[in-house]
Write a protein that holds these residues in place. Structure first.
Motif, short mmCIF file in Angstrom:
data_model
loop_
_atom_site.label_atom_id
_atom_site.label_comp_id
_atom_site.label_asym_id
_atom_site.label_seq_id
_atom_site.Cartn_x
_atom_site.Cartn_y
_atom_site.Cartn_z
N GLN A 68 0.76 -1.39 -0.03
CA GLN A 68 -0.45 -0.08 -0.42
C GLN A 68 0.94 1.11 0.12
O GLN A 68 0.23 2.84 -0.62
CB GLN A 68 -0.60 0.12 1.18
CG GLN A 68 -2.23 -1.11 1.35
CD GLN A 68 -2.97 -1.13 3.04
OE1 GLN A 68 -3.22 -0.11 2.87
NE2 GLN A 68 -2.44 -2.18 3.22
N LEU A 69 2.46 1.31 0.62
CA LEU A 69 2.33 2.33 0.59
C LEU A 69 4.58 2.05 0.35
O LEU A 69 5.19 0.95 0.81
CB LEU A 69 2.71 3.23 1.91
CG LEU A 69 3.43 3.98 2.72
CD1 LEU A 69 3.10 5.59 1.69
CD2 LEU A 69 3.74 4.51 3.89
N ILE A 70 4.90 2.97 -0.72
CA ILE A 70 6.70 2.95 -0.89
C ILE A 70 7.20 4.32 -0.99
O ILE A 70 6.23 5.61 -0.71
CB ILE A 70 6.98 2.53 -2.21
CG1 ILE A 70 5.29 1.31 -3.02
CG2 ILE A 70 8.42 3.04 -2.82
CD1 ILE A 70 5.87 1.48 -4.46
N SER A 71 7.95 4.08 0.59
CA SER A 71 8.44 5.20 0.80
C SER A 71 9.44 5.02 0.46
O SER A 71 10.56 4.34 1.11
CB SER A 71 8.22 5.11 2.64
OG SER A 71 8.47 6.83 3.37
N VAL A 72 10.44 6.59 0.07
CA VAL A 72 11.04 6.51 -0.16
C VAL A 72 12.66 7.69 0.43
O VAL A 72 11.97 8.45 0.87
CB VAL A 72 10.88 7.06 -2.59
CG1 VAL A 72 13.00 7.11 -2.55
CG2 VAL A 72 10.14 6.38 -2.51
N TYR A 73 13.53 6.89 0.83
CA TYR A 73 14.59 7.99 1.23
C TYR A 73 15.59 9.00 0.42
O TYR A 73 16.43 8.20 -0.26
CB TYR A 73 15.55 6.72 2.59
CG TYR A 73 16.80 6.90 2.62
CD1 TYR A 73 16.77 7.92 4.13
CD2 TYR A 73 17.99 7.01 1.90
CE1 TYR A 73 17.80 8.28 4.32
CE2 TYR A 73 18.80 6.94 2.76
CZ TYR A 73 19.07 7.46 3.56
OH TYR A 73 20.68 7.41 4.87
N GLY A 74 14.84 10.08 0.21
CA GLY A 74 15.72 10.62 -1.11
C GLY A 74 14.22 11.15 -2.20
O GLY A 74 13.28 10.89 -1.44
N VAL A 75 14.99 11.74 -2.69
CA VAL A 75 13.90 12.28 -3.85
C VAL A 75 13.48 11.92 -5.07
O VAL A 75 11.78 12.10 -6.04
CB VAL A 75 14.06 13.76 -4.41
CG1 VAL A 75 14.05 15.31 -3.27
CG2 VAL A 75 15.36 14.32 -4.47
N GLY A 76 14.03 10.89 -5.59
CA GLY A 76 14.50 10.12 -7.54
C GLY A 76 13.20 9.09 -7.11
O GLY A 76 13.34 8.21 -6.07
N TYR A 77 11.44 9.30 -7.67
CA TYR A 77 10.87 7.86 -7.77
C TYR A 77 10.89 6.96 -9.43
O TYR A 77 10.48 7.16 -9.94
CB TYR A 77 9.16 9.00 -7.99
CG TYR A 77 9.73 9.54 -7.82
CD1 TYR A 77 8.43 9.56 -9.36
CD2 TYR A 77 9.79 11.32 -7.54
CE1 TYR A 77 7.95 11.10 -9.51
CE2 TYR A 77 9.36 12.05 -8.50
CZ TYR A 77 8.81 12.30 -9.23
OH TYR A 77 8.33 13.57 -9.74
N ASP A 78 12.57 7.25 -10.17
CA ASP A 78 12.89 7.10 -11.35
C ASP A 78 12.87 5.02 -11.13
O ASP A 78 12.29 4.81 -12.43
CB ASP A 78 13.58 7.54 -11.84
CG ASP A 78 15.32 7.58 -11.06
OD1 ASP A 78 14.56 8.11 -9.77
OD2 ASP A 78 16.04 7.16 -11.66
N GLY A 79 13.16 4.70 -10.57
CA GLY A 79 13.14 3.67 -10.20
C GLY A 79 11.63 2.99 -10.13
O GLY A 79 11.75 1.08 -9.66
N ILE A 80 10.59 3.34 -9.95
CA ILE A 80 9.25 3.29 -9.63
C ILE A 80 8.80 3.20 -10.66
O ILE A 80 8.64 4.26 -11.49
CB ILE A 80 8.65 3.77 -8.38
CG1 ILE A 80 9.89 3.78 -7.07
CG2 ILE A 80 7.58 3.26 -8.00
CD1 ILE A 80 9.60 4.37 -5.76
N ASP A 81 7.52 1.89 -10.88
CA ASP A 81 6.69 2.06 -12.14
C ASP A 81 5.58 2.97 -11.40
O ASP A 81 4.73 2.51 -11.09
CB ASP A 81 6.29 0.08 -11.83
CG ASP A 81 5.65 0.21 -13.68
OD1 ASP A 81 4.25 1.47 -13.86
OD2 ASP A 81 6.17 -0.79 -13.95
N LEU A 82 5.30 4.19 -11.95
CA LEU A 82 4.31 5.20 -11.52
C LEU A 82 3.36 4.77 -12.27
O LEU A 82 2.02 4.45 -11.05
CB LEU A 82 4.81 6.44 -11.82
CG LEU A 82 5.80 7.07 -11.03
CD1 LEU A 82 6.10 8.51 -11.65
CD2 LEU A 82 6.23 7.13 -9.52
N SER A 83 3.19 4.00 -13.12
CA SER A 83 1.94 3.73 -13.64
C SER A 83 1.15 2.79 -12.86
O SER A 83 -0.30 2.15 -12.10
CB SER A 83 1.69 3.85 -15.16
OG SER A 83 1.94 2.91 -15.69
#
Ligand code: 8YV
Length: 313
Positions: A68-83
């Motif tokens: 339900q939640l992906i919590s990123v330590y950082g600002v980049g989210y290019d390694g996550i499949d957003l769609s």
């Protein structure tokens, strides 16, 4: 029962224990076969704790039906499949404000280190060359035109710091920003043509992949210095190596690479480059803050409260 899947350890270590206090936490790097999660863990995991440069591999995401939640330590989210995240209703948080200053400071530090030949000078002294040779001169960034590719929080902070060096700052961004510090230009090509120092602070992902290519490096020119504190994917690495070897650009200061932690030997051998291991946000204070925002978001999620720094998908 909610469980956290932590993909890699955080520094300082207190972040790891803070996280483990919030909910049962599984450490991916300690699981024997990390390709396939044990079924019980896969079922229980509702939260993934990851890093900006790590993201969440799609194969792993697919194994977590209750995520339900992906919590990123950082600002980049290019390694996550957003769609995919959007389709599945998975929320994402990052740690945006906490690292702005550290990354902007690093960009300026690299620009200064490159223009003043700091690393080369250090090697020169250590090798005993001072006794019988001269190190060539560097150049002032003071008063020069500096191009900033990506004018989000970090890009704007870089521009602010550079005001103290009397630089004229220009920027290119797909989004318009109302800002009086820097002048917006219409294309990346124009930004490179007009800049002596060209700093990459854009987001990674398909929109910026290989945006800094041979054409842009040619436009930057033989006196130009490239600084990248964003993502290796934004600069075409083989074009860059060629441009450094041929003198198409003057030099490069790189904190990020196409396939980290692998750095091509051509870059390691090049004299006109400074290479650092993705450490722009790596100060003790910044990393502590990033950890706090990461755990506060997870805590808010577990308590059913609004997320502090959600990504709006
Ligand atoms: C960090 C980053 O080094 O914020 C990002 O996206 O890539 C960096 O600040 C990283 O998240 C920590 O590993």
């Amino acid at each position: 029962m909610s469980a956290i899947l932590q993909l890699s350890p955080y520094t300082p270590d207190s972040i790891n224990s803070d996280l483990a206090h919030l909910a049962p936490t599984h450490h991916l790097w300690k699981l024997k076969d990390s390709e396939t999660l044990p079924a019980q863990i896969a079922q229980n995991v509702t939260i993934v704790a990851t890093k900006g440069d790590l993201g969440l591999p799609r194969a792993l995401m697919n194994q977590l039906p209750n995520l339900q939640l992906i919590s990123v330590y950082g600002v980049g989210y290019d390694g996550i499949d957003l769609s995919e995240a959007k389709t599945r209703g998975i929320r994402i948080t990052t740690t945006p404000e906490s690292l702005t200053n550290a990354v902007a400071d690093m960009a300026v530090a690299l620009a200064l280190a490159g223009s003043r030949r700091l690393v080369e000078g250090d090697h020169f002294v250590r090798a005993g060359h001072w006794l019988d040779r001269k190190l060539g001169t560097g150049f002032d960034i003071r008063g020069k035109r500096v191009g900033i590719f990506g004018y989000g929080r970090i890009g704007r902070k870089i521009a602010q710091i550079l005001q103290a060096f009397d630089c004229t700052t220009l920027y290119y961004d797909i989004n318009q920003h109302s800002d009086s510090t820097s002048q917006s230009v219409g294309s990346l090509q124009e930004l490179a043509e007009q800049s002596r120092v060209f700093i990459v602070s854009a987001s990674g992902g398909p929109q910026t992949r290989n945006a800094v290519n041979q054409k842009i490096l040619e436009a930057l020119g033989p006196d130009g210095l490239l600084v990248n504190v964003a993502r290796g994917s934004i600069v075409n690495q083989s074009d860059l190596i060629e441009a450094l070897e041929n003198g198409t650009i003057g030099g490069a200061c790189l904190d990020v690479f196409e396939d980290e932690p692998n750095v091509p030997s051509a870059l390691c051998k090049a004299k006109n480059v400074i290479l650092t291991p993705h450490i722009s946000s790596a100060t003790h204070e910044t990393r502590l803050n990033m950890g706090r925002v990461l755990t506060d978001n997870i805590n808010a999620f577990l308590s059913g409260e609004p997320l502090l720094t959600p990504l709006h998908l």
